[in-house]
Scaffold this motif. Structure first.
Motif, PDB file in Angstrom:
ATOM      1  N   LYS A  47      -5.001   5.913  -0.956  1.00  0.00           N
ATOM      2  CA  LYS A  47      -4.008   6.848  -1.496  1.00  0.00           C
ATOM      3  C   LYS A  47      -2.690   6.124  -1.792  1.00  0.00           C
ATOM      4  CE  LYS A  47      -2.190  11.502  -0.618  1.00  0.00           C
ATOM      5  NZ  LYS A  47      -0.761  11.306  -0.534  1.00  0.00           N
ATOM      6  N   LYS A  48      -2.284   5.215  -0.904  1.00  0.00           N
ATOM      7  CA  LYS A  48      -1.053   4.448  -1.129  1.00  0.00           C
ATOM      8  C   LYS A  48      -1.208   3.518  -2.344  1.00  0.00           C
ATOM      9  CE  LYS A  48       1.213   3.000   2.718  1.00  0.00           C
ATOM     10  NZ  LYS A  48       2.443   3.735   2.817  1.00  0.00           N
ATOM     11  N   LEU A  49      -2.385   2.923  -2.504  1.00  0.00           N
ATOM     12  CA  LEU A  49      -2.614   2.076  -3.671  1.00  0.00           C
ATOM     13  C   LEU A  49      -2.473   2.878  -4.968  1.00  0.00           C
ATOM     14  CD1 LEU A  49      -5.571  -0.134  -2.405  1.00  0.00           C
ATOM     15  CD2 LEU A  49      -3.358  -0.977  -3.204  1.00  0.00           C
ATOM     16  N   ILE A  50      -2.929   4.104  -4.934  1.00  0.00           N
ATOM     17  CA  ILE A  50      -2.840   4.964  -6.122  1.00  0.00           C
ATOM     18  C   ILE A  50      -1.410   5.448  -6.343  1.00  0.00           C
ATOM     19  CG2 ILE A  50      -3.551   7.192  -7.092  1.00  0.00           C
ATOM     20  CD1 ILE A  50      -6.279   6.650  -5.506  1.00  0.00           C
ATOM     21  N   GLU A  51      -0.802   6.004  -5.312  1.00  0.00           N
ATOM     22  CA  GLU A  51       0.501   6.654  -5.481  1.00  0.00           C
ATOM     23  C   GLU A  51       1.684   5.689  -5.466  1.00  0.00           C
ATOM     24  OE1 GLU A  51      -0.674  11.054  -3.738  1.00  0.00           O
ATOM     25  OE2 GLU A  51       0.527   9.722  -2.485  1.00  0.00           O
ATOM     26  N   GLU A  52       1.633   4.687  -4.619  1.00  0.00           N
ATOM     27  CA  GLU A  52       2.776   3.780  -4.483  1.00  0.00           C
ATOM     28  C   GLU A  52       2.645   2.515  -5.326  1.00  0.00           C
ATOM     29  OE1 GLU A  52       3.402   3.059  -0.302  1.00  0.00           O
ATOM     30  OE2 GLU A  52       3.495   5.218   0.144  1.00  0.00           O
ATOM     31  N   ARG A  53       1.416   2.048  -5.509  1.00  0.00           N
ATOM     32  CA  ARG A  53       1.216   0.813  -6.284  1.00  0.00           C
ATOM     33  C   ARG A  53       0.610   1.093  -7.661  1.00  0.00           C
ATOM     34  NH1 ARG A  53      -0.710  -3.616  -1.769  1.00  0.00           N
ATOM     35  NH2 ARG A  53       0.732  -2.985  -0.132  1.00  0.00           N
ATOM     36  N   GLU A  54       0.455   2.374  -7.978  1.00  0.00           N
ATOM     37  CA  GLU A  54       0.058   2.845  -9.307  1.00  0.00           C
ATOM     38  C   GLU A  54      -1.261   2.269  -9.803  1.00  0.00           C
ATOM     39  OE1 GLU A  54       3.559   2.034 -11.648  1.00  0.00           O
ATOM     40  OE2 GLU A  54       4.605   3.773 -10.787  1.00  0.00           O
ATOM     41  N   CYS A  55      -2.264   2.234  -8.934  1.00  0.00           N
ATOM     42  CA  CYS A  55      -3.593   1.762  -9.327  1.00  0.00           C
ATOM     43  C   CYS A  55      -4.336   2.869 -10.074  1.00  0.00           C
ATOM     44  CB  CYS A  55      -4.390   1.319  -8.104  1.00  0.00           C
ATOM     45  SG  CYS A  55      -3.708  -0.173  -7.332  1.00  0.00           S
ATOM     46  N   ASP A  56      -5.126   2.456 -11.063  1.00  0.00           N
ATOM     47  CA  ASP A  56      -5.894   3.394 -11.881  1.00  0.00           C
ATOM     48  C   ASP A  56      -7.233   3.752 -11.252  1.00  0.00           C
ATOM     49  OD1 ASP A  56      -4.133   3.493 -14.328  1.00  0.00           O
ATOM     50  OD2 ASP A  56      -4.467   1.337 -14.157  1.00  0.00           O
ATOM     51  N   ILE A  57      -7.707   2.927 -10.363  1.00  0.00           N
ATOM     52  CA  ILE A  57      -8.945   3.133  -9.625  1.00  0.00           C
ATOM     53  C   ILE A  57      -8.843   2.265  -8.375  1.00  0.00           C
ATOM     54  CG2 ILE A  57     -10.213   1.277 -10.781  1.00  0.00           C
ATOM     55  CD1 ILE A  57     -12.691   3.167 -10.742  1.00  0.00           C
ATOM     56  N   VAL A  58      -9.574   2.627  -7.319  1.00  0.00           N
ATOM     57  CA  VAL A  58      -9.534   1.860  -6.073  1.00  0.00           C
ATOM     58  C   VAL A  58     -10.954   1.641  -5.570  1.00  0.00           C
ATOM     59  CG1 VAL A  58      -8.846   1.932  -3.623  1.00  0.00           C
ATOM     60  CG2 VAL A  58      -7.241   2.681  -5.397  1.00  0.00           C
TER      61      VAL A  58
END
Length: 153
Positions: A47-58
């Protein structure tokens, strides 16, 4: 495009490094890595990768142990990853390799690498080439061991 890779120190194979290597082989994308202690830490990392680091997929990579308690923890982590996907409207590819899937350490390392690499390809397909997945629908793809193939009548 940016792909997030979260992995664990509990894993007995460096699945994060394998994922990053395979992602780089298939696409020119930015990659963010976030390593946490265990599988139950993966949902917040994703969730942090998506919301804070703006990843398109994880990709969420973990290696649960083979005892019942570990299987329960893996299930809880999986539920958390599903919730994180729904909360962020972003795909999180769960890549778990359970220690009891393999007969020995060599097979475990082989399976972890193969499953991780195949799911890295899936992550690239999801964000860059979704039509490739449509062509693969119903073909019995399996990540890790041999594909099952389509069912025949």
């Amino acid at each position: 495009m940016k792909i997030g890779v979260c992995d664990t120190t509990f894993s007995r194979v460096n699945m994060g490094a394998i994922a990053i290597d395979e992602l780089r082989r298939h696409a020119s994308v930015s990659i963010e890595r976030y390593t946490v202690p265990g599988v139950k830490d993966l949902p917040v990392a994703a969730k942090k990768l998506i919301e804070e680091r703006e990843c398109d997929i994880v990709m969420a990579l973990g290696m649960p142990g083979g005892v019942d308690k570990d299987k329960m923890c893996a299930h809880e982590a999986s539920q958390g990853l599903i919730k994180a996907q729904l909360m962020t409207n972003t795909h999180i590819i769960e890549v778990f390799v359970h220690e009891d899937e393999a007969k020995n350490d060599n097979e475990l390392a082989w399976l972890a690498e193969r499953r991780t690499r195949e799911h890295a390809e899936n992550a690239v397909r999801l964000i860059l080439r979704p039509d490739d997945l449509i062509k693969m629908a119903g073909t019995g793809q399996r990540q890790g061991f041999e594909d099952a193939g389509p069912a025949r009548r």
